[in-house]
Design a protein around this motif. Sequence first.
Motif, short mmCIF file in Angstrom:
data_model
loop_
_atom_site.label_atom_id
_atom_site.label_comp_id
_atom_site.label_asym_id
_atom_site.label_seq_id
_atom_site.Cartn_x
_atom_site.Cartn_y
_atom_site.Cartn_z
N GLN A 195 -12.61 0.03 0.29
CA GLN A 195 -13.50 -0.65 -0.65
C GLN A 195 -13.22 -2.14 -0.78
O GLN A 195 -14.15 -2.94 -0.84
CB GLN A 195 -13.41 0.02 -2.02
N PHE A 196 -11.96 -2.53 -0.83
CA PHE A 196 -11.63 -3.90 -1.23
C PHE A 196 -11.07 -4.80 -0.12
O PHE A 196 -11.16 -6.02 -0.22
CB PHE A 196 -10.64 -3.89 -2.40
N ASN A 210 -2.87 -6.68 -5.39
CA ASN A 210 -3.03 -5.24 -5.45
C ASN A 210 -4.17 -4.80 -4.55
O ASN A 210 -5.13 -5.54 -4.34
CB ASN A 210 -3.30 -4.78 -6.89
N SER A 211 -4.08 -3.61 -4.03
CA SER A 211 -5.08 -3.12 -3.08
C SER A 211 -6.42 -2.80 -3.74
O SER A 211 -7.41 -2.60 -3.04
CB SER A 211 -4.55 -1.88 -2.36
N ASP A 212 -6.47 -2.79 -5.05
CA ASP A 212 -7.72 -2.46 -5.76
C ASP A 212 -8.39 -3.69 -6.36
O ASP A 212 -9.07 -3.61 -7.38
CB ASP A 212 -7.47 -1.41 -6.84
N GLY A 258 -3.30 4.41 -0.22
CA GLY A 258 -4.43 3.75 -0.86
C GLY A 258 -5.63 3.58 0.05
O GLY A 258 -6.35 2.59 -0.07
N ASN A 265 0.83 -1.20 0.00
CA ASN A 265 0.00 0.00 0.00
C ASN A 265 0.86 1.25 0.00
O ASN A 265 1.91 1.32 0.65
CB ASN A 265 -0.87 -0.01 1.27
N HIS A 306 -8.56 4.81 0.08
CA HIS A 306 -9.84 4.60 -0.62
C HIS A 306 -9.96 3.17 -1.14
O HIS A 306 -11.03 2.59 -1.11
CB HIS A 306 -10.02 5.63 -1.73
N PHE A 307 -8.86 2.56 -1.60
CA PHE A 307 -8.90 1.18 -2.05
C PHE A 307 -9.08 0.23 -0.88
O PHE A 307 -9.82 -0.76 -0.96
CB PHE A 307 -7.64 0.80 -2.82
#
Length: 105
Positions: A22-23, A90-92, A16, A13, A18-19
Amino acid sequence: MIDVPKVAVVILNWNGLHFLRQFLPSVLSSTYGNLEIVLGDNASTDESVLFVRNNYPSVRLILNDQNYGFAGGYNRILEQVEAAYFILLNSDVEVTSNWIEPVIE
């Protein structure tokens, strides 16, 4: 019960938040039986680390002292993680609850 190999899901990270909001919940809903979730942080200046620390205490935090970029950041984090298998995520990315089992089988 059959022993299953330890799997470490490692998320690198950098700013991140916001990611993660969400995830990360989807990663935490993983059903694999021998799992460690690690957030490696590349010296974020947003509230990423505080958010994870306050909301997801089961996630292991490993903090780099500066932003080492993608490969450098992962290399420094992975040196501190022990597992039979590493999943660099990945964080997204959103995952389903049973996403690890088929890969390990």
